[in-house]
Scaffold this motif. Structure first.
Motif, PDB file in Angstrom:
ATOM      1  N   LEU A 192       0.759  -1.063  -0.048  1.00  0.00           N
ATOM      2  CA  LEU A 192      -0.124  -0.073   0.037  1.00  0.00           C
ATOM      3  C   LEU A 192       0.771   1.246  -0.042  1.00  0.00           C
ATOM      4  O   LEU A 192       2.232   1.172  -0.136  1.00  0.00           O
ATOM      5  N   ASP A 193       0.471   2.205   0.541  1.00  0.00           N
ATOM      6  CA  ASP A 193       1.085   3.646   0.239  1.00  0.00           C
ATOM      7  C   ASP A 193       1.983   3.835   1.517  1.00  0.00           C
ATOM      8  O   ASP A 193       3.076   4.789   1.293  1.00  0.00           O
ATOM      9  N   LEU A 194       1.785   3.392   2.632  1.00  0.00           N
ATOM     10  CA  LEU A 194       2.715   3.521   3.687  1.00  0.00           C
ATOM     11  C   LEU A 194       2.527   2.522   4.621  1.00  0.00           C
ATOM     12  O   LEU A 194       1.385   1.750   4.882  1.00  0.00           O
ATOM     13  N   HIS A 195       3.547   1.970   5.249  1.00  0.00           N
ATOM     14  CA  HIS A 195       3.537   0.642   6.325  1.00  0.00           C
ATOM     15  C   HIS A 195       4.579   1.252   7.343  1.00  0.00           C
ATOM     16  O   HIS A 195       5.721   1.591   7.207  1.00  0.00           O
ATOM     17  N   PHE A 196       4.134   1.348   8.610  1.00  0.00           N
ATOM     18  CA  PHE A 196       4.930   1.863   9.640  1.00  0.00           C
ATOM     19  C   PHE A 196       4.419   0.923  10.938  1.00  0.00           C
ATOM     20  O   PHE A 196       3.437   0.357  11.275  1.00  0.00           O
ATOM     21  N   VAL A 197       5.383   0.950  11.903  1.00  0.00           N
ATOM     22  CA  VAL A 197       5.219   0.430  13.407  1.00  0.00           C
ATOM     23  C   VAL A 197       5.155   1.425  14.322  1.00  0.00           C
ATOM     24  O   VAL A 197       5.984   2.437  14.150  1.00  0.00           O
ATOM     25  N   SER A 198       3.810   1.408  15.200  1.00  0.00           N
ATOM     26  CA  SER A 198       3.662   2.691  16.158  1.00  0.00           C
ATOM     27  C   SER A 198       3.343   1.920  17.467  1.00  0.00           C
ATOM     28  O   SER A 198       2.262   1.244  17.216  1.00  0.00           O
ATOM     29  N   LYS A 199       4.109   1.987  18.559  1.00  0.00           N
ATOM     30  CA  LYS A 199       3.708   1.447  19.664  1.00  0.00           C
ATOM     31  C   LYS A 199       3.470  -0.074  19.487  1.00  0.00           C
ATOM     32  O   LYS A 199       2.583  -0.602  19.919  1.00  0.00           O
ATOM     33  N   ASP A 200       4.422  -0.789  18.597  1.00  0.00           N
ATOM     34  CA  ASP A 200       4.371  -2.449  18.421  1.00  0.00           C
ATOM     35  C   ASP A 200       3.291  -2.721  17.651  1.00  0.00           C
ATOM     36  O   ASP A 200       2.870  -3.798  17.800  1.00  0.00           O
ATOM     37  N   GLU A 201       2.419  -1.784  17.034  1.00  0.00           N
ATOM     38  CA  GLU A 201       1.586  -2.126  16.193  1.00  0.00           C
ATOM     39  C   GLU A 201       1.950  -1.804  14.686  1.00  0.00           C
ATOM     40  O   GLU A 201       2.229  -0.686  14.362  1.00  0.00           O
ATOM     41  N   LYS A 202       1.542  -2.751  13.897  1.00  0.00           N
ATOM     42  CA  LYS A 202       1.911  -2.718  12.615  1.00  0.00           C
ATOM     43  C   LYS A 202       0.838  -1.910  11.811  1.00  0.00           C
ATOM     44  O   LYS A 202      -0.562  -2.424  11.774  1.00  0.00           O
ATOM     45  N   ILE A 203       1.001  -1.018  11.147  1.00  0.00           N
ATOM     46  CA  ILE A 203      -0.075  -0.183  10.540  1.00  0.00           C
ATOM     47  C   ILE A 203      -0.016   0.161   8.962  1.00  0.00           C
ATOM     48  O   ILE A 203       1.287   0.247   8.739  1.00  0.00           O
ATOM     49  N   VAL A 204      -1.055  -0.313   8.120  1.00  0.00           N
ATOM     50  CA  VAL A 204      -0.624  -0.187   6.859  1.00  0.00           C
ATOM     51  C   VAL A 204      -1.594   0.756   6.292  1.00  0.00           C
ATOM     52  O   VAL A 204      -2.914   0.820   6.677  1.00  0.00           O
ATOM     53  N   VAL A 205      -1.375   1.931   5.434  1.00  0.00           N
ATOM     54  CA  VAL A 205      -1.921   2.834   5.254  1.00  0.00           C
ATOM     55  C   VAL A 205      -2.368   3.215   3.583  1.00  0.00           C
ATOM     56  O   VAL A 205      -1.389   2.916   2.838  1.00  0.00           O
ATOM     57  N   ASP A 206      -3.339   3.645   3.117  1.00  0.00           N
ATOM     58  CA  ASP A 206      -3.720   3.873   1.732  1.00  0.00           C
ATOM     59  C   ASP A 206      -4.291   5.204   1.802  1.00  0.00           C
ATOM     60  O   ASP A 206      -5.268   5.679   2.685  1.00  0.00           O
ATOM     61  N   PHE A 207      -3.699   6.334   1.043  1.00  0.00           N
ATOM     62  CA  PHE A 207      -4.012   7.469   0.839  1.00  0.00           C
ATOM     63  C   PHE A 207      -5.065   7.521  -0.495  1.00  0.00           C
ATOM     64  O   PHE A 207      -4.513   7.165  -1.601  1.00  0.00           O
ATOM     65  N   LYS A 208      -5.987   8.216  -0.425  1.00  0.00           N
ATOM     66  CA  LYS A 208      -6.726   8.768  -1.715  1.00  0.00           C
ATOM     67  C   LYS A 208      -7.125  10.106  -1.598  1.00  0.00           C
ATOM     68  O   LYS A 208      -7.675  10.692  -0.357  1.00  0.00           O
ATOM     69  N   SER A 209      -6.812  10.896  -2.803  1.00  0.00           N
ATOM     70  CA  SER A 209      -7.379  12.312  -2.787  1.00  0.00           C
ATOM     71  C   SER A 209      -8.839  12.417  -2.693  1.00  0.00           C
ATOM     72  O   SER A 209      -9.548  13.502  -2.217  1.00  0.00           O
ATOM     73  N   GLY A 210      -9.694  11.339  -3.455  1.00  0.00           N
ATOM     74  CA  GLY A 210     -10.894  11.409  -3.187  1.00  0.00           C
ATOM     75  C   GLY A 210     -11.387  10.196  -4.032  1.00  0.00           C
ATOM     76  O   GLY A 210     -10.651   9.531  -4.606  1.00  0.00           O
ATOM     77  N   PHE A 211     -12.674   9.906  -4.114  1.00  0.00           N
ATOM     78  CA  PHE A 211     -13.493   8.913  -4.811  1.00  0.00           C
ATOM     79  C   PHE A 211     -14.339   9.260  -5.902  1.00  0.00           C
ATOM     80  O   PHE A 211     -15.075   9.981  -5.618  1.00  0.00           O
ATOM     81  N   GLY A 212     -13.743   8.857  -7.125  1.00  0.00           N
ATOM     82  CA  GLY A 212     -14.680   8.884  -8.404  1.00  0.00           C
ATOM     83  C   GLY A 212     -15.628   8.111  -8.713  1.00  0.00           C
ATOM     84  O   GLY A 212     -15.855   7.168  -7.695  1.00  0.00           O
ATOM     85  N   SER A 213     -16.106   8.186  -9.728  1.00  0.00           N
ATOM     86  CA  SER A 213     -17.419   7.196 -10.243  1.00  0.00           C
ATOM     87  C   SER A 213     -17.069   5.862 -10.833  1.00  0.00           C
ATOM     88  O   SER A 213     -17.768   5.233 -11.051  1.00  0.00           O
ATOM     89  N   ASN A 214     -15.590   5.924 -11.009  1.00  0.00           N
ATOM     90  CA  ASN A 214     -15.235   4.688 -11.594  1.00  0.00           C
ATOM     91  C   ASN A 214     -14.373   3.831 -10.590  1.00  0.00           C
ATOM     92  O   ASN A 214     -13.267   3.305 -11.072  1.00  0.00           O
ATOM     93  N   GLU A 215     -14.502   3.991  -9.126  1.00  0.00           N
ATOM     94  CA  GLU A 215     -13.483   3.056  -8.512  1.00  0.00           C
ATOM     95  C   GLU A 215     -13.819   1.865  -7.756  1.00  0.00           C
ATOM     96  O   GLU A 215     -13.230   1.218  -7.211  1.00  0.00           O
ATOM     97  N   LEU A 234      -3.891 -12.206   9.125  1.00  0.00           N
ATOM     98  CA  LEU A 234      -2.496 -12.548   9.164  1.00  0.00           C
ATOM     99  C   LEU A 234      -2.186 -12.309  10.779  1.00  0.00           C
ATOM    100  O   LEU A 234      -2.733 -11.599  11.254  1.00  0.00           O
ATOM    101  N   GLU A 235      -1.397 -13.377  11.382  1.00  0.00           N
ATOM    102  CA  GLU A 235      -0.976 -13.462  12.673  1.00  0.00           C
ATOM    103  C   GLU A 235      -0.565 -12.098  13.286  1.00  0.00           C
ATOM    104  O   GLU A 235      -0.399 -11.801  14.298  1.00  0.00           O
ATOM    105  N   ASP A 236       0.352 -11.315  12.412  1.00  0.00           N
ATOM    106  CA  ASP A 236       0.932  -9.877  12.881  1.00  0.00           C
ATOM    107  C   ASP A 236       0.020  -8.991  13.300  1.00  0.00           C
ATOM    108  O   ASP A 236       0.470  -8.052  13.960  1.00  0.00           O
ATOM    109  N   GLY A 237      -1.282  -9.236  13.113  1.00  0.00           N
ATOM    110  CA  GLY A 237      -2.173  -7.961  13.678  1.00  0.00           C
ATOM    111  C   GLY A 237      -2.108  -6.619  12.997  1.00  0.00           C
ATOM    112  O   GLY A 237      -2.242  -5.693  13.694  1.00  0.00           O
ATOM    113  N   TYR A 238      -2.110  -6.807  11.679  1.00  0.00           N
ATOM    114  CA  TYR A 238      -1.925  -5.611  11.005  1.00  0.00           C
ATOM    115  C   TYR A 238      -3.152  -4.503  11.202  1.00  0.00           C
ATOM    116  O   TYR A 238      -4.315  -5.256  11.367  1.00  0.00           O
ATOM    117  N   ARG A 239      -2.957  -3.183  11.049  1.00  0.00           N
ATOM    118  CA  ARG A 239      -4.235  -2.353  11.087  1.00  0.00           C
ATOM    119  C   ARG A 239      -4.428  -1.299   9.886  1.00  0.00           C
ATOM    120  O   ARG A 239      -3.723  -0.610   9.637  1.00  0.00           O
TER     121      ARG A 239
END
Length: 307
Positions: A184-207, A224-229
């Motif tokens: 995805l766009d961003l993957h980071f660990v904060s306070k032992d939590e694995k977080i995956v992020v997708d950024f979107k400027s907005g949603f069009g009609s063809n999404e 997955l066992e790693d507990g991704y958020r």
């Protein structure tokens, strides 16, 4: 000549002038190489030239910040000002050689907003670390081995075990058909939590296709066992988003935030108040050249400038 120091955080006028001069020099060289009529090539090359100038300037700032032990907030403010100033000149220069239409400008804003937000995580105030996302092939191999091991220990006939494996493989074949990618766009660990992020400027009609892919990817991560958020951050306010955003928001596999809520999440994780910085420093209409501001208003594209 620009001075590489903390005062750059409030030197928007000087930075925009610097990027304009560099862009002008680069454009002359590009025209000599490709001529003046290949507007698509000119727009692409001038974007590349401005990006190179920005990266060189940011590298110099990072080195200075490290040597002089700047505070994380000071470093972040300087990098954001450099980046925004380069965006202003990049949009101006592109519009000069190839005027924006609806599709090209909406796409361009998405391409710029995502890395702008990601700067807060690449140079964070809070303690966090980026990580490389798992490969889909590795996830599939691990889950397949786990399932095969489970099937083998079942108290059923060999024929029944073979049938179970066959059905399991059929499910994977349908998932593979979509060429699933877990990056995805961003993957980071904060306070032992694995977080995956997708950024979107907005949603069009063809999404629809992208929405289905995001649902699948988040579902895999959640199992997955790693507990991704999985977290979805959208620039546009909710009243400007359509049912595809609502589908993701209500999916129970994505935490979806838009507008001010998205910026609140960025601040919560990174420790930098990006929304406040934007309100205090960004003014596209007055920072653009007059021709760009007029063109975007005439084409009703200025809504995309509401960051």
């Amino acid at each position: 000549m620009l001075s590489i120091d903390k005062t750059l955080k409030s030197s928007k006028k000087e930075l925009i002038h610097y990027f304009r001069e560099r862009a002008s020099e680069s454009l002359e060289e590009i025209k000599q190489l490709y001529g003046s009529n290949d507007y698509k090539r000119l727009a692409s090359e001038i974007n590349t030239a401005i990006t190179t100038t920005r990266n060189n300037l940011v590298s110099a700032v990072l080195q200075k910040a490290e040597n002089e032990k700047w505070l994380a907030e000071e470093r972040m403010a300087v990098i954001l000002m450099i980046t925004y100033s380069s965006y202003v000149v990049m949009i101006d220069s592109h519009n000069e050689v190839w005027a924006y239409d609806y599709m090209s400008f909406s796409r361009r804003i998405g391409e710029l907003w995502e890395p702008f937000c990601k700067l807060c995580f690449e140079h964070p105030v809070n303690e966090l670390s980026l990580f490389v996302p798992p490969l889909f092939s590795e996830v599939k191999a691990n889950l397949t081995k786990e399932m095969y091991d489970y099937i083998y220990q079942l108290n059923i006939t060999p024929e029944q075990k073979a049938n179970l494996k066959e059905y399991y493989d059929k499910v994977w074949s349908m998932v593979d058909a979509g060429q699933t990618k877990l990056e995805l766009d961003l993957h980071f660990v904060s306070k032992d939590e694995k977080i995956v992020v997708d950024f979107k400027s907005g949603f069009g009609s063809n999404e629809k296709g992208n929405t289905n892919r995001l649902l699948l990817v988040a579902s895999i991560y959640k199992n997955l066992e790693d507990g991704y958020r999985p977290i979805l951050l959208v620039r546009s306010e909710e009243d400007r988003n359509n049912n595809y955003f609502q589908t993701l928001k209500n999916s129970k596999v994505w935490e979806a935030y838009c507008g001010q809520e998205a910026y609140t999440k960025i601040s919560e994780f990174s420790g930098f108040n990006l929304k406040q910085w934007i309100q205090e420093n960004i003014n596209w209409e007055s920072d653009f050249q007059e021709a760009t501001t007029r063109h975007l208003a005439d084409k009703e594209l200025d809504n995309y400038l509401k960051w």
